[in-house]
Design an enzyme around this catalytic site. Structure first.
Site, mmCIF file in Angstrom:
data_model
loop_
_atom_site.group_PDB
_atom_site.id
_atom_site.type_symbol
_atom_site.label_atom_id
_atom_site.label_comp_id
_atom_site.label_asym_id
_atom_site.label_seq_id
_atom_site.Cartn_x
_atom_site.Cartn_y
_atom_site.Cartn_z
ATOM 1 N N SER A 41 2.568 -64.631 -28.422
ATOM 2 C CA SER A 41 2.797 -65.446 -29.541
ATOM 3 C C SER A 41 4.508 -65.342 -29.955
ATOM 4 O O SER A 41 5.253 -66.042 -29.357
ATOM 5 C CB SER A 41 2.181 -64.811 -30.909
ATOM 6 O OG SER A 41 2.167 -65.453 -31.957
ATOM 7 N N ASP A 92 -8.220 -70.505 -29.708
ATOM 8 C CA ASP A 92 -7.057 -70.668 -30.375
ATOM 9 C C ASP A 92 -6.298 -72.174 -30.233
ATOM 10 O O ASP A 92 -6.058 -72.821 -29.351
ATOM 11 C CB ASP A 92 -5.801 -69.872 -29.556
ATOM 12 C CG ASP A 92 -4.442 -70.158 -30.110
ATOM 13 O OD1 ASP A 92 -4.274 -70.688 -31.198
ATOM 14 O OD2 ASP A 92 -3.630 -69.154 -29.663
ATOM 15 N N HIS A 119 -6.284 -66.758 -31.110
ATOM 16 C CA HIS A 119 -4.962 -66.232 -30.674
ATOM 17 C C HIS A 119 -4.489 -64.983 -30.077
ATOM 18 O O HIS A 119 -3.931 -64.978 -29.206
ATOM 19 C CB HIS A 119 -3.997 -66.655 -31.929
ATOM 20 C CG HIS A 119 -2.657 -66.694 -31.768
ATOM 21 N ND1 HIS A 119 -2.003 -67.609 -31.070
ATOM 22 C CD2 HIS A 119 -1.637 -66.027 -32.337
ATOM 23 C CE1 HIS A 119 -0.615 -67.318 -30.869
ATOM 24 N NE2 HIS A 119 -0.563 -66.364 -31.659
#
Length: 141
Positions: A41, A92, A119
């Site tokens: 991320s 995700d 995610h």
């Protein structure tokens, strides 16, 4: 990540070059020689500039739906020879498809999709995540 959560803001990390330099300093301070860089991320803002400038200093790269992949061109990605495992959860639907679209230009990549994971796929499906990661690590020279 500096500047996020409860960490104080760090002027150095305002630019991609600053973030690359910061990560370089961290790896040097830790004495790491050819590490595998795992980048989930938000850490993509640090890992991607480092990968593009110093990918030859990494044994491998594992992006997990990182941010910032659209900041670089297919041509820039094609110049990176670092073995890469593009890893993400199939639930995700935000960052993962965009990251895959951009990162698939890395010539030494393969993809692992974790069914039923979102995610933060490493939290949703930790056993599957570790199996994919360890499989990748075992194949590195």
């Amino acid at each position: 990540i500096p500047g996020y959560g409860d960490s104080p803001p760090v002027e150095m990390v305002v630019t991609a070059q600053g973030r690359r330099t910061f990560l370089d300093h961290v790896l040097q301070e830790l004495g790491m020689q050819r590490p595998v860089l795992v980048s989930p991320s938000m850490s993509g803002r640090f890992a991607l500039p480092f990968l593009l400038a110093h990918g030859d200093r990494l044994a491998g790269f594992v992006p997990i739906a990182p941010v910032g992949t659209k900041d670089y061109t297919a041509e820039q990605y094609r110049g990176v020879q670092t073995p890469t495992l593009i890893l993400y959860g199939d639930h995700d639907t935000g960052l993962a498809p965009q990251a895959l679209q951009n990162l698939q230009h890395l010539p030494e990549h393969r993809v692992a999709v974790l069914p039923g994971a979102g995610h933060a796929c490493y939290l949703d499906k930790p056993e599957d995540f570790h199996r994919a990661l360890l499989g990748f690590l075992h194949q590195l020279k």
